[in-house]
Motif scaffolding. Sequence first.
Motif, PDB file in Angstrom:
ATOM      1  N   GLN A  47      15.429  42.164  80.933  1.00 35.31           N
ATOM      2  CA  GLN A  47      15.674  41.101  81.901  1.00 35.31           C
ATOM      3  C   GLN A  47      15.209  39.771  81.320  1.00 35.31           C
ATOM      4  O   GLN A  47      14.204  39.712  80.616  1.00 35.31           O
ATOM      5  CB  GLN A  47      14.932  41.374  83.213  1.00 35.31           C
ATOM      6  CG  GLN A  47      15.368  42.643  83.921  1.00 35.31           C
ATOM      7  CD  GLN A  47      16.814  42.557  84.414  1.00 35.31           C
ATOM      8  OE1 GLN A  47      17.372  41.468  84.550  1.00 35.31           O
ATOM      9  NE2 GLN A  47      17.396  43.717  84.677  1.00 35.31           N
ATOM     10  N   PRO A  48      15.942  38.688  81.572  1.00 35.00           N
ATOM     11  CA  PRO A  48      15.496  37.366  81.083  1.00 35.00           C
ATOM     12  C   PRO A  48      14.138  37.008  81.663  1.00 35.00           C
ATOM     13  O   PRO A  48      13.853  37.263  82.832  1.00 35.00           O
ATOM     14  CB  PRO A  48      16.590  36.415  81.581  1.00 35.00           C
ATOM     15  CG  PRO A  48      17.777  37.283  81.850  1.00 35.00           C
ATOM     16  CD  PRO A  48      17.227  38.613  82.283  1.00 35.00           C
ATOM     17  N   GLN A  49      13.298  36.422  80.844  1.00 42.41           N
ATOM     18  CA  GLN A  49      11.960  36.020  81.276  1.00 42.41           C
ATOM     19  C   GLN A  49      11.489  34.834  80.434  1.00 42.41           C
ATOM     20  O   GLN A  49      12.077  34.508  79.409  1.00 42.41           O
ATOM     21  CB  GLN A  49      10.981  37.185  81.120  1.00 42.41           C
ATOM     22  CG  GLN A  49      10.886  37.705  79.697  1.00 42.41           C
ATOM     23  CD  GLN A  49       9.902  38.840  79.567  1.00 42.41           C
ATOM     24  OE1 GLN A  49       8.724  38.673  79.861  1.00 42.41           O
ATOM     25  NE2 GLN A  49      10.394  40.011  79.145  1.00 42.41           N
ATOM     26  N   SER A  50      10.459  34.186  80.883  1.00 41.68           N
ATOM     27  CA  SER A  50       9.845  33.086  80.144  1.00 41.68           C
ATOM     28  C   SER A  50       8.668  33.626  79.348  1.00 41.68           C
ATOM     29  O   SER A  50       7.837  34.361  79.887  1.00 41.68           O
ATOM     30  CB  SER A  50       9.370  31.988  81.101  1.00 41.68           C
ATOM     31  OG  SER A  50      10.469  31.397  81.769  1.00 41.68           O
ATOM     32  N   LEU A 100       4.210  26.251  73.273  1.00 40.62           N
ATOM     33  CA  LEU A 100       5.608  26.650  73.104  1.00 40.62           C
ATOM     34  C   LEU A 100       6.022  27.571  74.250  1.00 40.62           C
ATOM     35  O   LEU A 100       5.285  28.493  74.620  1.00 40.62           O
ATOM     36  CB  LEU A 100       5.800  27.368  71.772  1.00 40.62           C
ATOM     37  CG  LEU A 100       5.800  26.495  70.518  1.00 40.62           C
ATOM     38  CD1 LEU A 100       5.810  27.372  69.283  1.00 40.62           C
ATOM     39  CD2 LEU A 100       7.009  25.578  70.520  1.00 40.62           C
ATOM     40  N   ARG A 101       7.200  27.363  74.761  1.00 37.35           N
ATOM     41  CA  ARG A 101       7.694  28.168  75.871  1.00 37.35           C
ATOM     42  C   ARG A 101       9.193  28.388  75.676  1.00 37.35           C
ATOM     43  O   ARG A 101       9.933  27.451  75.374  1.00 37.35           O
ATOM     44  CB  ARG A 101       7.430  27.468  77.207  1.00 37.35           C
ATOM     45  CG  ARG A 101       7.813  28.286  78.431  1.00 37.35           C
ATOM     46  CD  ARG A 101       7.519  27.502  79.698  1.00 37.35           C
ATOM     47  NE  ARG A 101       7.882  28.247  80.878  1.00 37.35           N
ATOM     48  CZ  ARG A 101       7.069  29.092  81.500  1.00 37.35           C
ATOM     49  NH1 ARG A 101       5.844  29.281  81.025  1.00 37.35           N
ATOM     50  NH2 ARG A 101       7.443  29.734  82.591  1.00 37.35           N
ATOM     51  N   ILE A 102       9.622  29.639  75.836  1.00 37.88           N
ATOM     52  CA  ILE A 102      11.037  29.995  75.745  1.00 37.88           C
ATOM     53  C   ILE A 102      11.468  30.519  77.104  1.00 37.88           C
ATOM     54  O   ILE A 102      10.930  31.521  77.588  1.00 37.88           O
ATOM     55  CB  ILE A 102      11.286  31.055  74.660  1.00 37.88           C
ATOM     56  CG1 ILE A 102      10.750  30.583  73.307  1.00 37.88           C
ATOM     57  CG2 ILE A 102      12.777  31.371  74.547  1.00 37.88           C
ATOM     58  CD1 ILE A 102      10.906  31.607  72.214  1.00 37.88           C
ATOM     59  N   ASP A 103      12.415  29.845  77.717  1.00 40.48           N
ATOM     60  CA  ASP A 103      12.940  30.273  79.010  1.00 40.48           C
ATOM     61  C   ASP A 103      14.124  31.204  78.828  1.00 40.48           C
ATOM     62  O   ASP A 103      14.888  31.085  77.863  1.00 40.48           O
ATOM     63  CB  ASP A 103      13.344  29.056  79.835  1.00 40.48           C
ATOM     64  CG  ASP A 103      12.159  28.175  80.182  1.00 40.48           C
ATOM     65  OD1 ASP A 103      11.068  28.737  80.428  1.00 40.48           O
ATOM     66  OD2 ASP A 103      12.327  26.940  80.204  1.00 40.48           O
ATOM     67  N   ASP A 104      14.289  32.129  79.786  1.00 37.77           N
ATOM     68  CA  ASP A 104      15.412  33.075  79.801  1.00 37.77           C
ATOM     69  C   ASP A 104      15.504  33.850  78.490  1.00 37.77           C
ATOM     70  O   ASP A 104      16.587  34.048  77.927  1.00 37.77           O
ATOM     71  CB  ASP A 104      16.726  32.342  80.071  1.00 37.77           C
ATOM     72  CG  ASP A 104      16.742  31.665  81.431  1.00 37.77           C
ATOM     73  OD1 ASP A 104      16.109  32.201  82.357  1.00 37.77           O
ATOM     74  OD2 ASP A 104      17.361  30.588  81.554  1.00 37.77           O
ATOM     75  N   ALA A 105      14.365  34.295  78.001  1.00 38.07           N
ATOM     76  CA  ALA A 105      14.341  35.059  76.754  1.00 38.07           C
ATOM     77  C   ALA A 105      14.480  36.551  77.052  1.00 38.07           C
ATOM     78  O   ALA A 105      13.989  37.048  78.072  1.00 38.07           O
ATOM     79  CB  ALA A 105      13.043  34.788  76.002  1.00 38.07           C
ATOM     80  N   LEU A 131       8.465  36.244  67.405  1.00 39.82           N
ATOM     81  CA  LEU A 131       7.642  37.345  67.866  1.00 39.82           C
ATOM     82  C   LEU A 131       6.598  36.779  68.829  1.00 39.82           C
ATOM     83  O   LEU A 131       5.743  35.983  68.443  1.00 39.82           O
ATOM     84  CB  LEU A 131       6.961  38.041  66.687  1.00 39.82           C
ATOM     85  CG  LEU A 131       6.155  39.300  67.033  1.00 39.82           C
ATOM     86  CD1 LEU A 131       7.081  40.360  67.618  1.00 39.82           C
ATOM     87  CD2 LEU A 131       5.441  39.812  65.799  1.00 39.82           C
ATOM     88  N   ALA A 132       6.700  37.157  70.087  1.00 37.13           N
ATOM     89  CA  ALA A 132       5.805  36.644  71.118  1.00 37.13           C
ATOM     90  C   ALA A 132       4.766  37.697  71.474  1.00 37.13           C
ATOM     91  O   ALA A 132       4.825  38.846  71.014  1.00 37.13           O
ATOM     92  CB  ALA A 132       6.603  36.250  72.359  1.00 37.13           C
ATOM     93  N   VAL A 163      11.426  38.667  70.586  1.00 34.13           N
ATOM     94  CA  VAL A 163      12.483  37.940  71.265  1.00 34.13           C
ATOM     95  C   VAL A 163      13.799  38.204  70.539  1.00 34.13           C
ATOM     96  O   VAL A 163      13.877  38.107  69.312  1.00 34.13           O
ATOM     97  CB  VAL A 163      12.182  36.425  71.296  1.00 34.13           C
ATOM     98  CG1 VAL A 163      13.324  35.662  71.944  1.00 34.13           C
ATOM     99  CG2 VAL A 163      10.878  36.156  72.036  1.00 34.13           C
ATOM    100  N   ILE A 164      14.838  38.536  71.310  1.00 38.81           N
ATOM    101  CA  ILE A 164      16.156  38.794  70.750  1.00 38.81           C
ATOM    102  C   ILE A 164      16.987  37.526  70.863  1.00 38.81           C
ATOM    103  O   ILE A 164      17.139  36.953  71.948  1.00 38.81           O
ATOM    104  CB  ILE A 164      16.855  39.963  71.485  1.00 38.81           C
ATOM    105  CG1 ILE A 164      16.005  41.232  71.371  1.00 38.81           C
ATOM    106  CG2 ILE A 164      18.242  40.194  70.923  1.00 38.81           C
ATOM    107  CD1 ILE A 164      15.783  41.714  69.957  1.00 38.81           C
TER     108      ILE A 164
END
Length: 391
Positions: free
Chosen positions: A54-57, A308-313, A349-350, A355-356
């Motif tokens: 599921q997409p997540q931050s 650093l933040r990645i949304d909808d990952a 890599l979080a 992360v794909i």
Amino acid sequence: MARCTLRGLLVRRYSPGLGCALLLLAAGCSDGASAPQSTPPQPPPARVSLMPVQPQSVSLARAYPARVHAVADAQVRARVPGLLVAQAYQEGARVEAGTLLFRIDPAPFEARVAQAEAEAQRAQAQLRQAQREWERVAALFAENAVSARQRDEAQSALELAEAVSATAQAALRAARIDLGYTRVTAPIGGVTGLRAVSEGNLVNVGDLLTSVQQIDPIHVLFSVPEADAALYRRHLTMRADDAAPSQGRLRVKARSSDGLKDMHEGMIDFLAARVDAQTGNVQVRAIFPNPQGELTPGQFVRVSIEGLRIDDALVVPPQAIAQGAEGPVVYVVDDQQQAQPRPVTLGALAEQGQVIGTGLSGGERVIVGGLVGVRPGARVAPSDPPVEAAP
């Protein structure tokens, strides 16, 4: 159906050879229809653990080894030859731009300035004389009292006097500049180095006298993997377009090489546009305030990047990644409970996992355990309940 009987067979006496013959004959006379071969049993479906994606931050934190560099490193060299008569600074002290560092004997250059001033005055006197002569000749020529040749000679003399005066003025400026070079000053503000020449020595043009390094602010250079560089570049671009640049700013912290002592906090001010072909890394530079000089050029430190933040990952555990013939793959289980390999690209890599980048969609079920027994297209037996996605 053919049958064979031993009725009527007369055996007068028993012998081992005859017994074997009778056994062979009985086997040959059995029913000729062969029994059907049984199909080998199918292996049971591999038991696997599934995780819905599921997409997540996700928040990222990175740490890298780094080296400290001065913002500017200026070599102070002699610009005129002469005798070094004085050192006017303390080695290792902070100086401002323009601070006097050395003095070269000015006497020869003062004499040249005086000589150049005299030449300039003489040229000015000759120019004024030529101007007066031109005015007289021009007036006489208007009354037809002198020839055109005399007028041309007066005009040429005036132009020549102007050129001589300009040359003399240029020579005077050069002499004054050389005299100014006898005062060797700091080209930039910073920390001075050791002197390379002591007083009483003759120096020539270009001889190194000392150096000045600007260390406040100061630069820290380090290398990051290509995937991390893409994240930083995207983050910096978003920050530049943000109406409130203070929000979402990358925080770069410098720590001592053992990672125990926090030193300063700065920000990234440069990200290289090319990837090193040998290492696959990208060079990054951060700038730090350094008022107390705790960071020194050449020092090894560790830098950590936060914010650093990645949304909808889409994130999967690292053990869900398999290596296919053309790169990384994950196994997705469809509605028929069949495992299908899916080529993917890997992002950062979080803490939550890998992360794909591309290749997956939200809601798909990915095998995260039991990959050893999985074959492409084979049915699997998912564990119940499924593995929950990392928060």
